[in-house]
Scaffold this motif. Sequence first.
Motif, PDB file in Angstrom:
ATOM      1  N   ASP A   1     -22.241   6.335  -9.917  1.00 46.08           N
ATOM      2  CA  ASP A   1     -21.189   5.384 -10.297  1.00 46.08           C
ATOM      3  C   ASP A   1     -20.845   4.425  -9.157  1.00 46.08           C
ATOM      4  O   ASP A   1     -19.681   4.072  -8.930  1.00 46.08           O
ATOM      5  CB  ASP A   1     -19.920   6.124 -10.749  1.00 46.08           C
ATOM      6  CG  ASP A   1     -20.184   7.058 -11.919  1.00 46.08           C
ATOM      7  OD1 ASP A   1     -20.972   6.667 -12.802  1.00 46.08           O
ATOM      8  OD2 ASP A   1     -19.619   8.167 -11.939  1.00 46.08           O
ATOM      9  N   GLY A   2     -21.865   4.024  -8.422  1.00 40.06           N
ATOM     10  CA  GLY A   2     -21.679   3.022  -7.390  1.00 40.06           C
ATOM     11  C   GLY A   2     -21.082   3.501  -6.091  1.00 40.06           C
ATOM     12  O   GLY A   2     -20.718   2.689  -5.234  1.00 40.06           O
ATOM     13  N   LYS A   3     -20.968   4.844  -5.912  1.00 37.55           N
ATOM     14  CA  LYS A   3     -20.405   5.342  -4.652  1.00 37.55           C
ATOM     15  C   LYS A   3     -21.034   6.685  -4.289  1.00 37.55           C
ATOM     16  O   LYS A   3     -21.600   7.380  -5.133  1.00 37.55           O
ATOM     17  CB  LYS A   3     -18.886   5.491  -4.761  1.00 37.55           C
ATOM     18  CG  LYS A   3     -18.436   6.416  -5.865  1.00 37.55           C
ATOM     19  CD  LYS A   3     -16.920   6.439  -5.967  1.00 37.55           C
ATOM     20  CE  LYS A   3     -16.469   7.367  -7.087  1.00 37.55           C
ATOM     21  NZ  LYS A   3     -14.991   7.382  -7.223  1.00 37.55           N
ATOM     22  N   TRP A   4     -20.922   7.042  -3.006  1.00 41.74           N
ATOM     23  CA  TRP A   4     -21.476   8.299  -2.513  1.00 41.74           C
ATOM     24  C   TRP A   4     -20.451   9.418  -2.634  1.00 41.74           C
ATOM     25  O   TRP A   4     -19.269   9.211  -2.373  1.00 41.74           O
ATOM     26  CB  TRP A   4     -21.904   8.155  -1.056  1.00 41.74           C
ATOM     27  CG  TRP A   4     -23.144   7.338  -0.883  1.00 41.74           C
ATOM     28  CD1 TRP A   4     -23.203   6.022  -0.528  1.00 41.74           C
ATOM     29  CD2 TRP A   4     -24.494   7.769  -1.081  1.00 41.74           C
ATOM     30  NE1 TRP A   4     -24.504   5.596  -0.487  1.00 41.74           N
ATOM     31  CE2 TRP A   4     -25.320   6.653  -0.819  1.00 41.74           C
ATOM     32  CE3 TRP A   4     -25.080   8.973  -1.445  1.00 41.74           C
ATOM     33  CZ2 TRP A   4     -26.697   6.717  -0.916  1.00 41.74           C
ATOM     34  CZ3 TRP A   4     -26.454   9.056  -1.537  1.00 41.74           C
ATOM     35  CH2 TRP A   4     -27.255   7.933  -1.278  1.00 41.74           C
ATOM     36  N   GLN A   5     -20.921  10.585  -3.023  1.00 46.18           N
ATOM     37  CA  GLN A   5     -20.095  11.785  -3.061  1.00 46.18           C
ATOM     38  C   GLN A   5     -20.693  12.816  -2.114  1.00 46.18           C
ATOM     39  O   GLN A   5     -21.905  12.902  -1.965  1.00 46.18           O
ATOM     40  CB  GLN A   5     -20.028  12.350  -4.485  1.00 46.18           C
ATOM     41  CG  GLN A   5     -19.357  11.419  -5.475  1.00 46.18           C
ATOM     42  CD  GLN A   5     -19.326  11.992  -6.885  1.00 46.18           C
ATOM     43  OE1 GLN A   5     -20.015  12.960  -7.185  1.00 46.18           O
ATOM     44  NE2 GLN A   5     -18.515  11.393  -7.741  1.00 46.18           N
ATOM     45  N   LYS A   6     -19.828  13.612  -1.502  1.00 46.04           N
ATOM     46  CA  LYS A   6     -20.253  14.561  -0.465  1.00 46.04           C
ATOM     47  C   LYS A   6     -19.769  15.963  -0.822  1.00 46.04           C
ATOM     48  O   LYS A   6     -18.594  16.174  -1.119  1.00 46.04           O
ATOM     49  CB  LYS A   6     -19.668  14.112   0.875  1.00 46.04           C
ATOM     50  CG  LYS A   6     -19.981  14.985   2.063  1.00 46.04           C
ATOM     51  CD  LYS A   6     -19.308  14.377   3.305  1.00 46.04           C
ATOM     52  CE  LYS A   6     -19.547  15.181   4.568  1.00 46.04           C
ATOM     53  NZ  LYS A   6     -18.861  14.551   5.742  1.00 46.04           N
ATOM     54  N   VAL A   7     -20.703  16.932  -0.806  1.00 49.57           N
ATOM     55  CA  VAL A   7     -20.380  18.325  -1.127  1.00 49.57           C
ATOM     56  C   VAL A   7     -20.964  19.217  -0.043  1.00 49.57           C
ATOM     57  O   VAL A   7     -22.116  19.023   0.362  1.00 49.57           O
ATOM     58  CB  VAL A   7     -20.964  18.738  -2.503  1.00 49.57           C
ATOM     59  CG1 VAL A   7     -20.730  20.222  -2.760  1.00 49.57           C
ATOM     60  CG2 VAL A   7     -20.363  17.901  -3.622  1.00 49.57           C
ATOM     61  N   LYS A   8     -20.201  20.187   0.433  1.00 51.60           N
ATOM     62  CA  LYS A   8     -20.720  21.128   1.418  1.00 51.60           C
ATOM     63  C   LYS A   8     -21.669  22.089   0.715  1.00 51.60           C
ATOM     64  O   LYS A   8     -21.288  22.793  -0.206  1.00 51.60           O
ATOM     65  CB  LYS A   8     -19.583  21.896   2.088  1.00 51.60           C
ATOM     66  CG  LYS A   8     -20.056  22.761   3.260  1.00 51.60           C
ATOM     67  CD  LYS A   8     -18.888  23.300   4.051  1.00 51.60           C
ATOM     68  CE  LYS A   8     -19.361  24.156   5.228  1.00 51.60           C
ATOM     69  NZ  LYS A   8     -20.228  23.392   6.152  1.00 51.60           N
ATOM     70  N   SER A   9     -22.937  22.088   1.120  1.00 47.95           N
ATOM     71  CA  SER A   9     -23.945  22.912   0.459  1.00 47.95           C
ATOM     72  C   SER A   9     -25.199  22.971   1.312  1.00 47.95           C
ATOM     73  O   SER A   9     -25.537  22.016   2.010  1.00 47.95           O
ATOM     74  CB  SER A   9     -24.291  22.320  -0.919  1.00 47.95           C
ATOM     75  OG  SER A   9     -25.356  23.020  -1.524  1.00 47.95           O
ATOM     76  N   SER A  10     -25.900  24.106   1.248  1.00 45.66           N
ATOM     77  CA  SER A  10     -27.185  24.236   1.938  1.00 45.66           C
ATOM     78  C   SER A  10     -28.327  23.929   0.979  1.00 45.66           C
ATOM     79  O   SER A  10     -29.491  24.093   1.320  1.00 45.66           O
ATOM     80  CB  SER A  10     -27.351  25.652   2.499  1.00 45.66           C
ATOM     81  OG  SER A  10     -27.301  26.608   1.452  1.00 45.66           O
ATOM     82  N   SER A  11     -27.984  23.450  -0.235  1.00 45.07           N
ATOM     83  CA  SER A  11     -28.994  23.139  -1.245  1.00 45.07           C
ATOM     84  C   SER A  11     -29.565  21.737  -1.028  1.00 45.07           C
ATOM     85  O   SER A  11     -29.045  20.956  -0.246  1.00 45.07           O
ATOM     86  CB  SER A  11     -28.371  23.240  -2.643  1.00 45.07           C
ATOM     87  OG  SER A  11     -29.276  22.827  -3.635  1.00 45.07           O
ATOM     88  N   THR A  12     -30.642  21.431  -1.772  1.00 44.74           N
ATOM     89  CA  THR A  12     -31.257  20.111  -1.703  1.00 44.74           C
ATOM     90  C   THR A  12     -31.420  19.494  -3.092  1.00 44.74           C
ATOM     91  O   THR A  12     -32.098  18.501  -3.244  1.00 44.74           O
ATOM     92  CB  THR A  12     -32.652  20.203  -1.068  1.00 44.74           C
ATOM     93  OG1 THR A  12     -33.492  21.002  -1.913  1.00 44.74           O
ATOM     94  CG2 THR A  12     -32.603  20.821   0.310  1.00 44.74           C
ATOM     95  N   SER A  13     -30.811  20.098  -4.124  1.00 41.97           N
ATOM     96  CA  SER A  13     -31.013  19.701  -5.529  1.00 41.97           C
ATOM     97  C   SER A  13     -32.431  20.001  -5.997  1.00 41.97           C
ATOM     98  O   SER A  13     -32.876  19.511  -7.026  1.00 41.97           O
ATOM     99  CB  SER A  13     -30.699  18.215  -5.760  1.00 41.97           C
ATOM    100  OG  SER A  13     -29.320  17.991  -5.624  1.00 41.97           O
ATOM    101  N   SER A  14     -33.161  20.758  -5.227  1.00 45.82           N
ATOM    102  CA  SER A  14     -34.474  21.272  -5.611  1.00 45.82           C
ATOM    103  C   SER A  14     -34.620  22.626  -4.921  1.00 45.82           C
ATOM    104  O   SER A  14     -33.656  23.143  -4.369  1.00 45.82           O
ATOM    105  CB  SER A  14     -35.593  20.304  -5.221  1.00 45.82           C
ATOM    106  OG  SER A  14     -35.519  19.972  -3.852  1.00 45.82           O
ATOM    107  N   LEU A  15     -35.791  23.223  -4.967  1.00 48.95           N
ATOM    108  CA  LEU A  15     -35.975  24.558  -4.403  1.00 48.95           C
ATOM    109  C   LEU A  15     -36.446  24.490  -2.955  1.00 48.95           C
ATOM    110  O   LEU A  15     -37.451  23.842  -2.667  1.00 48.95           O
ATOM    111  CB  LEU A  15     -37.006  25.332  -5.231  1.00 48.95           C
ATOM    112  CG  LEU A  15     -36.576  25.749  -6.636  1.00 48.95           C
ATOM    113  CD1 LEU A  15     -37.773  26.318  -7.395  1.00 48.95           C
ATOM    114  CD2 LEU A  15     -35.459  26.774  -6.570  1.00 48.95           C
ATOM    115  N   THR A  16     -35.733  25.148  -2.064  1.00 45.31           N
ATOM    116  CA  THR A  16     -36.171  25.225  -0.679  1.00 45.31           C
ATOM    117  C   THR A  16     -36.969  26.516  -0.486  1.00 45.31           C
ATOM    118  O   THR A  16     -36.846  27.461  -1.268  1.00 45.31           O
ATOM    119  CB  THR A  16     -34.975  25.238   0.286  1.00 45.31           C
ATOM    120  OG1 THR A  16     -34.275  26.485   0.138  1.00 45.31           O
ATOM    121  CG2 THR A  16     -34.026  24.080   0.005  1.00 45.31           C
ATOM    122  N   PRO A  17     -37.793  26.583   0.573  1.00 46.33           N
ATOM    123  CA  PRO A  17     -38.477  27.847   0.872  1.00 46.33           C
ATOM    124  C   PRO A  17     -37.496  29.004   1.032  1.00 46.33           C
ATOM    125  O   PRO A  17     -37.775  30.127   0.613  1.00 46.33           O
ATOM    126  CB  PRO A  17     -39.207  27.535   2.179  1.00 46.33           C
ATOM    127  CG  PRO A  17     -39.469  26.065   2.114  1.00 46.33           C
ATOM    128  CD  PRO A  17     -38.244  25.496   1.457  1.00 46.33           C
TER     129      PRO A  17
END
Length: 203
Positions: A68-84
């Motif tokens: 929606d035209g702006k950046w949002q920030k969330v504390k997380s160790s995720s990447t929105s995909s699968l990490t090793p």
Amino acid sequence: MNSVKSLKEAGSNVMTSQDASIPYQKVTFTSEMDTTDPAKPLSHTVLRRSGKVVDTYSQGGFLYTFQDGKWQKVKSSSTSSLTPADLVALTEEAEKPRVSSTSASYRVTFDVNAKTLDKLDLLGTGAPSGTGARGVAVPGLRMSAVYTIARDTELVQAASLTMSMPDVTSEGNTTGTLSATLFDYNKPVNVMIPAGVKSAPVK
């Protein structure tokens, strides 16, 4: 998987439900990540759904999403995909493991322990995948996983995670399937965090 310092992924996240009020959803994604620090991966993921494109970055233990035209920030160790690290953690106290093999790979199937879901943020929401919007456990939530592992490198080539939970009407199930192909292990990636992203407000 602990030797992995970088990789790329491509995959999809599909949700289907026996409840007619819950629409079919499909999100496809591509991702590249630097996992030199497994707890704080540096990544860029591009999500596509219904013609819309969403850019997501991770750095320093935060997830940044442009919507929606702006950046949002969330504390997380995720990447929105699968990490090793995700792939390894999902196997902890795995239930009903089954293994089959071909000349090139192993196929490992197992049920994910419920306590594991209480720890992992696989969807980049800032909350464990085993909890709902209010941070409480989702009753009846289950997950199974299938890994294809190369014989020569012992690295995961593909992963499929299937989550199932009762519909709100309790008359059927809602199922989500996250499928990913993993490639270009330990090859250079070029993740450039856009200017101004770090100053985004924490959601």
